[in-house]
Motif scaffolding. Structure first.
Motif, PDB file in Angstrom:
ATOM      1  N   GLU A  55      49.543  23.319  41.603  1.00  0.00           N
ATOM      2  CA  GLU A  55      48.393  23.935  41.453  1.00  0.00           C
ATOM      3  C   GLU A  55      48.085  24.397  40.111  1.00  0.00           C
ATOM      4  OE1 GLU A  55      48.618  26.378  44.690  1.00  0.00           O
ATOM      5  OE2 GLU A  55      49.832  24.909  46.015  1.00  0.00           O
ATOM      6  N   VAL A  56      48.582  24.957  39.236  1.00  0.00           N
ATOM      7  CA  VAL A  56      47.994  25.418  38.155  1.00  0.00           C
ATOM      8  C   VAL A  56      47.733  23.937  37.350  1.00  0.00           C
ATOM      9  CG1 VAL A  56      49.227  26.579  35.633  1.00  0.00           C
ATOM     10  CG2 VAL A  56      49.576  27.451  38.061  1.00  0.00           C
ATOM     11  N   VAL A  57      48.852  23.437  37.457  1.00  0.00           N
ATOM     12  CA  VAL A  57      48.601  22.039  36.654  1.00  0.00           C
ATOM     13  C   VAL A  57      47.048  20.809  36.841  1.00  0.00           C
ATOM     14  CG1 VAL A  57      48.964  19.832  36.203  1.00  0.00           C
ATOM     15  CG2 VAL A  57      51.113  21.227  36.010  1.00  0.00           C
ATOM     16  N   GLU A  58      46.735  21.034  38.591  1.00  0.00           N
ATOM     17  CA  GLU A  58      45.504  20.443  38.996  1.00  0.00           C
ATOM     18  C   GLU A  58      44.281  21.388  38.724  1.00  0.00           C
ATOM     19  OE1 GLU A  58      47.797  19.491  42.876  1.00  0.00           O
ATOM     20  OE2 GLU A  58      45.802  20.579  43.408  1.00  0.00           O
ATOM     21  N   VAL A  59      44.270  22.751  38.223  1.00  0.00           N
ATOM     22  CA  VAL A  59      43.447  23.455  38.117  1.00  0.00           C
ATOM     23  C   VAL A  59      42.672  22.955  36.684  1.00  0.00           C
ATOM     24  CG1 VAL A  59      42.478  25.935  38.036  1.00  0.00           C
ATOM     25  CG2 VAL A  59      43.741  25.011  40.008  1.00  0.00           C
ATOM     26  N   ILE A  60      43.861  23.698  35.682  1.00  0.00           N
ATOM     27  CA  ILE A  60      44.045  23.109  34.590  1.00  0.00           C
ATOM     28  C   ILE A  60      43.686  21.412  34.488  1.00  0.00           C
ATOM     29  CG2 ILE A  60      45.208  22.427  32.221  1.00  0.00           C
ATOM     30  CD1 ILE A  60      47.104  24.105  32.762  1.00  0.00           C
ATOM     31  N   GLN A  61      43.390  20.356  35.042  1.00  0.00           N
ATOM     32  CA  GLN A  61      43.520  19.296  35.130  1.00  0.00           C
ATOM     33  C   GLN A  61      42.097  19.004  35.385  1.00  0.00           C
ATOM     34  OE1 GLN A  61      46.170  17.529  36.188  1.00  0.00           O
ATOM     35  NE2 GLN A  61      47.531  16.425  34.885  1.00  0.00           N
ATOM     36  N   LYS A  62      41.901  19.756  36.358  1.00  0.00           N
ATOM     37  CA  LYS A  62      40.102  19.774  36.866  1.00  0.00           C
ATOM     38  C   LYS A  62      39.058  20.389  35.925  1.00  0.00           C
ATOM     39  CE  LYS A  62      38.451  21.443  41.000  1.00  0.00           C
ATOM     40  NZ  LYS A  62      37.792  22.056  41.911  1.00  0.00           N
ATOM     41  N   GLY A  63      39.225  21.292  34.925  1.00  0.00           N
ATOM     42  CA  GLY A  63      38.958  22.092  33.706  1.00  0.00           C
ATOM     43  C   GLY A  63      38.211  20.979  32.473  1.00  0.00           C
ATOM     44  N   ILE A  64      39.563  20.531  32.367  1.00  0.00           N
ATOM     45  CA  ILE A  64      39.480  18.969  31.387  1.00  0.00           C
ATOM     46  C   ILE A  64      38.301  18.007  32.062  1.00  0.00           C
ATOM     47  CG2 ILE A  64      41.029  17.349  30.316  1.00  0.00           C
ATOM     48  CD1 ILE A  64      42.874  19.530  30.175  1.00  0.00           C
ATOM     49  N   GLU A 111      34.799  26.191  32.333  1.00  0.00           N
ATOM     50  CA  GLU A 111      35.069  25.386  33.597  1.00  0.00           C
ATOM     51  C   GLU A 111      36.735  25.220  33.292  1.00  0.00           C
ATOM     52  OE1 GLU A 111      34.100  25.371  36.957  1.00  0.00           O
ATOM     53  OE2 GLU A 111      32.251  25.571  36.137  1.00  0.00           O
ATOM     54  N   SER A 112      37.087  24.731  32.429  1.00  0.00           N
ATOM     55  CA  SER A 112      38.464  24.284  31.273  1.00  0.00           C
ATOM     56  C   SER A 112      38.978  25.843  30.907  1.00  0.00           C
ATOM     57  CB  SER A 112      38.194  24.234  29.064  1.00  0.00           C
ATOM     58  OG  SER A 112      37.239  23.434  29.830  1.00  0.00           O
ATOM     59  N   ILE A 113      39.981  26.200  31.662  1.00  0.00           N
ATOM     60  CA  ILE A 113      41.417  26.931  31.309  1.00  0.00           C
ATOM     61  C   ILE A 113      41.942  27.300  29.752  1.00  0.00           C
ATOM     62  CG2 ILE A 113      43.919  27.770  32.398  1.00  0.00           C
ATOM     63  CD1 ILE A 113      41.434  27.489  34.586  1.00  0.00           C
ATOM     64  N   HIS A 114      41.341  28.399  28.752  1.00  0.00           N
ATOM     65  CA  HIS A 114      42.003  28.544  28.193  1.00  0.00           C
ATOM     66  C   HIS A 114      43.319  29.071  27.618  1.00  0.00           C
ATOM     67  CE1 HIS A 114      37.073  28.294  28.747  1.00  0.00           C
ATOM     68  NE2 HIS A 114      37.526  27.657  28.084  1.00  0.00           N
ATOM     69  N   CYS A 115      43.458  29.911  28.334  1.00  0.00           N
ATOM     70  CA  CYS A 115      45.168  30.598  28.283  1.00  0.00           C
ATOM     71  C   CYS A 115      45.727  30.971  29.329  1.00  0.00           C
ATOM     72  CB  CYS A 115      44.607  31.724  27.737  1.00  0.00           C
ATOM     73  SG  CYS A 115      45.823  32.849  26.592  1.00  0.00           S
ATOM     74  N   ILE A 116      46.845  30.872  29.303  1.00  0.00           N
ATOM     75  CA  ILE A 116      47.705  31.881  29.982  1.00  0.00           C
ATOM     76  C   ILE A 116      48.468  32.207  30.124  1.00  0.00           C
ATOM     77  CG2 ILE A 116      49.752  30.519  31.726  1.00  0.00           C
ATOM     78  CD1 ILE A 116      48.455  28.102  31.449  1.00  0.00           C
ATOM     79  N   TRP A 117      49.162  33.671  31.034  1.00  0.00           N
ATOM     80  CA  TRP A 117      49.586  34.474  30.873  1.00  0.00           C
ATOM     81  C   TRP A 117      50.937  33.931  31.559  1.00  0.00           C
ATOM     82  CZ3 TRP A 117      45.777  39.250  30.828  1.00  0.00           C
ATOM     83  CH2 TRP A 117      44.787  38.886  29.904  1.00  0.00           C
ATOM     84  N   TYR A 118      51.643  34.392  30.905  1.00  0.00           N
ATOM     85  CA  TYR A 118      52.466  34.308  32.029  1.00  0.00           C
ATOM     86  C   TYR A 118      53.361  35.900  32.356  1.00  0.00           C
ATOM     87  CZ  TYR A 118      57.294  33.058  35.338  1.00  0.00           C
ATOM     88  OH  TYR A 118      57.757  32.303  36.372  1.00  0.00           O
ATOM     89  N   CYS A 119      53.658  36.597  33.214  1.00  0.00           N
ATOM     90  CA  CYS A 119      54.054  37.896  33.017  1.00  0.00           C
ATOM     91  C   CYS A 119      54.706  37.909  33.728  1.00  0.00           C
ATOM     92  CB  CYS A 119      52.879  38.656  33.816  1.00  0.00           C
ATOM     93  SG  CYS A 119      51.844  38.692  33.475  1.00  0.00           S
ATOM     94  N   ILE A 120      56.299  38.756  32.720  1.00  0.00           N
ATOM     95  CA  ILE A 120      57.694  38.896  33.246  1.00  0.00           C
ATOM     96  C   ILE A 120      57.881  40.604  33.489  1.00  0.00           C
ATOM     97  CG2 ILE A 120      59.433  38.711  32.346  1.00  0.00           C
ATOM     98  CD1 ILE A 120      59.403  36.098  31.704  1.00  0.00           C
ATOM     99  N   ASN A 121      58.565  40.858  34.365  1.00  0.00           N
ATOM    100  CA  ASN A 121      58.309  42.324  34.336  1.00  0.00           C
ATOM    101  C   ASN A 121      60.320  42.864  33.821  1.00  0.00           C
ATOM    102  OD1 ASN A 121      58.646  45.617  34.362  1.00  0.00           O
ATOM    103  ND2 ASN A 121      58.843  44.794  37.203  1.00  0.00           N
ATOM    104  N   THR A 122      59.716  43.772  32.692  1.00  0.00           N
ATOM    105  CA  THR A 122      60.914  44.456  31.703  1.00  0.00           C
ATOM    106  C   THR A 122      61.825  45.498  32.727  1.00  0.00           C
ATOM    107  OG1 THR A 122      59.755  44.041  29.844  1.00  0.00           O
ATOM    108  CG2 THR A 122      61.368  45.697  29.814  1.00  0.00           C
ATOM    109  N   ALA A 123      61.191  45.858  33.590  1.00  0.00           N
ATOM    110  CA  ALA A 123      61.695  47.055  34.014  1.00  0.00           C
ATOM    111  C   ALA A 123      63.176  46.591  35.150  1.00  0.00           C
ATOM    112  CB  ALA A 123      60.866  47.713  35.078  1.00  0.00           C
TER     113      ALA A 123
END
Ligand SMILES: Nc1nc2c(ncn2[C@@H]2O[C@H](COP(=O)(O)OP(=O)(O)O)[C@@H](O)[C@H]2O)c(=O)[nH]1
Ligand SMILES: [Mg+2]
Length: 377
Positions: free
Chosen positions: A94-103, A110-122
């Motif tokens: 789904e992430v790839v689809e949304v990115i491609q749709k933007g392109i 409409e483009s995706i400009h950045c992705i934050w992938y969050c990981i919990n340090t705690a």
């Protein structure tokens, strides 16, 4: 040539509204397991309480788009990472689809400009399945090339955050940066509170990867780094000063000082958009009248110039009938810097925009302006 300060204020408001209306929309995907702190991060980064305004609207099975009318930002919040391998594969698709749709749209809004992938340090460890997900995803992203930033959330232990960061860097993932943050103060116990940090670094990293056309937007929507706002506002002043210098290069007759004004109006609009503050006409009117002279009235261009020159020690008088490019440039710098100080005071809540219209407010403004001129001599 007569100039109406009220008209200048009106032009400023028009330019500000136009500037804000024309800001491009920034689109960010925020991925990571439920509970890692995505919503807290989003609320800490942007000046509207986006997450509180609703759950967003579903765009795919595992993604919701959070936005607010008139605010040039869309955040795509993902969920489902905690549901196991199958769900994770779907999220990736789904992430790839949304990115491609933007392109495909060829529209920056409409483009995706950045992705934050969050990981919990705690959570103390990075699971192998997350590393695998990132490896698969970055491989697909070799074509789409959206900047990925790994955000280590809830990093109240800087030691743990560093360990986790080193571990992730060791994986040699194709990501821009690994940034530890604590989005909100964290009560460790009754005696010790870990202070929020790192959001300003995330803004800095973002501004390094975003294209030029999105820099104003980033500054407009972010609330995590006053320093970055000031840095961009200063750049707007430098641009305007260069323009004013050019305009004044062949000495401008006082009567024509209206020629200079559009440069300064554009500068005020840029600075206002960067700070993202709600500025009304009475504030701009106070600013204009306390810097160039009589409020609300029509005054001669010649009077404006002599008022401004009075503020500059040693600049001389209006003999000669014109000002030089250097003088025009210096006045622009002083005006811009005074306006930045004004925005900063309002941003920090030290000055209410309602106070600006009082005599005290105007006196303060005039003082600020004089100080900036002295500093730039
Ligand atoms: N004090 C503090 N709590 C946090 C922080 N990040 C997340 N939390 C807490 O962790 C829980 C889950 O956070 P949330 O943002 O809802 O996670 P999401 O499911 O990824 O959106 C909430 O109770 C938050 O208050 C932080 O930086 N500081
Ligand atoms: Mg959430």
């Amino acid at each position: 040539m007569e100039i109406n300060t009220d008209k200048i204020a009106e032009d400023c408001i028009k330019a500000i509204n136009e500037k804000i209306k024309n800001l491009k929309t920034l689109n960010i995907i925020v991925a990571g397991k439920t509970g890692v702190g995505k919503s807290t991060l989003i609320n800490g980064m942007f000046r509207e309480n986006l997450v509180e305004t609703g759950m967003g609207k579903p765009v795919t099975m595992h993604m919701r788009k959070i936005s607010k009318k008139g605010f040039p930002l869309n955040v795509y919040d993902t969920r489902g990472f905690e549901l196991g391998k199958d769900a994770q594969v779907e999220v990736k698709k789904e992430v790839v689809e949304v990115i491609q749709k933007g392109i495909v749209s060829k529209d920056v809004n409409e483009s995706i400009h950045c992705i934050w992938y969050c990981i919990n340090t705690a959570s103390n460890r990075v699971e192998q399945e997350e590393i695998d997900w990132l490896k698969d995803f970055t491989k697909e992203n070799q074509v789409t090339q959206v900047p990925i930033i790994i955000v280590l959330t809830q990093s109240f232990s800087k030691k743990k955050a560093k360990e986790m960061r080193d571990m992730i860097l060791n994986e040699n993932l194709d990501v821009i940066q690994v940034v530890p943050v604590l989005a909100m103060d964290y009560d460790i116990d009754d005696e010790y509170i870990a202070k929020a940090y790192g959001l300003d670094t995330l803004i800095k990293v973002m501004s390094e990867v975003l294209p030029n056309e999105l820099q104003d937007t980033l500054q407009n929507v972010q609330k995590a780094s006053l320093e970055e706002k000031k840095r961009y506002a200063q750049a707007a002043v430098v641009t305007a000063t260069a323009a004013a210098f050019g305009e004044g290069f062949s000495p401008i007759p006082f009567s024509d000082c209206a020629l200079l004004i559009p440069t300064q109006v554009a500068m005020i609009a840029s600075i206002t958009a960067i700070f993202g503050l709600d500025i009304n006409k009475s504030l701009i009117t106070s600013f204009v009248s306390s810097t160039v002279g009589a409020g609300g009235a029509t005054i001669a261009g010649k009077t404006i110039v002599s008022n401004l020159l009075k503020l500059i020690p040693g600049a001389g008088t209006i003999a000669g009938g014109s000002i030089s490019g250097a003088t025009a440039g210096m006045l622009t710098t002083a005006l811009g810097e005074a306006y930045i100080l004004l925005m900063e005071a309002i941003y920090k809540g030290e000055l209410k925009s309602s106070e600006m219209n009082t005599d005290i407010g105007k006196q303060e403004m005039k003082k600020l302006f004089k100080e900036r001129i002295k500093a730039n001599k």
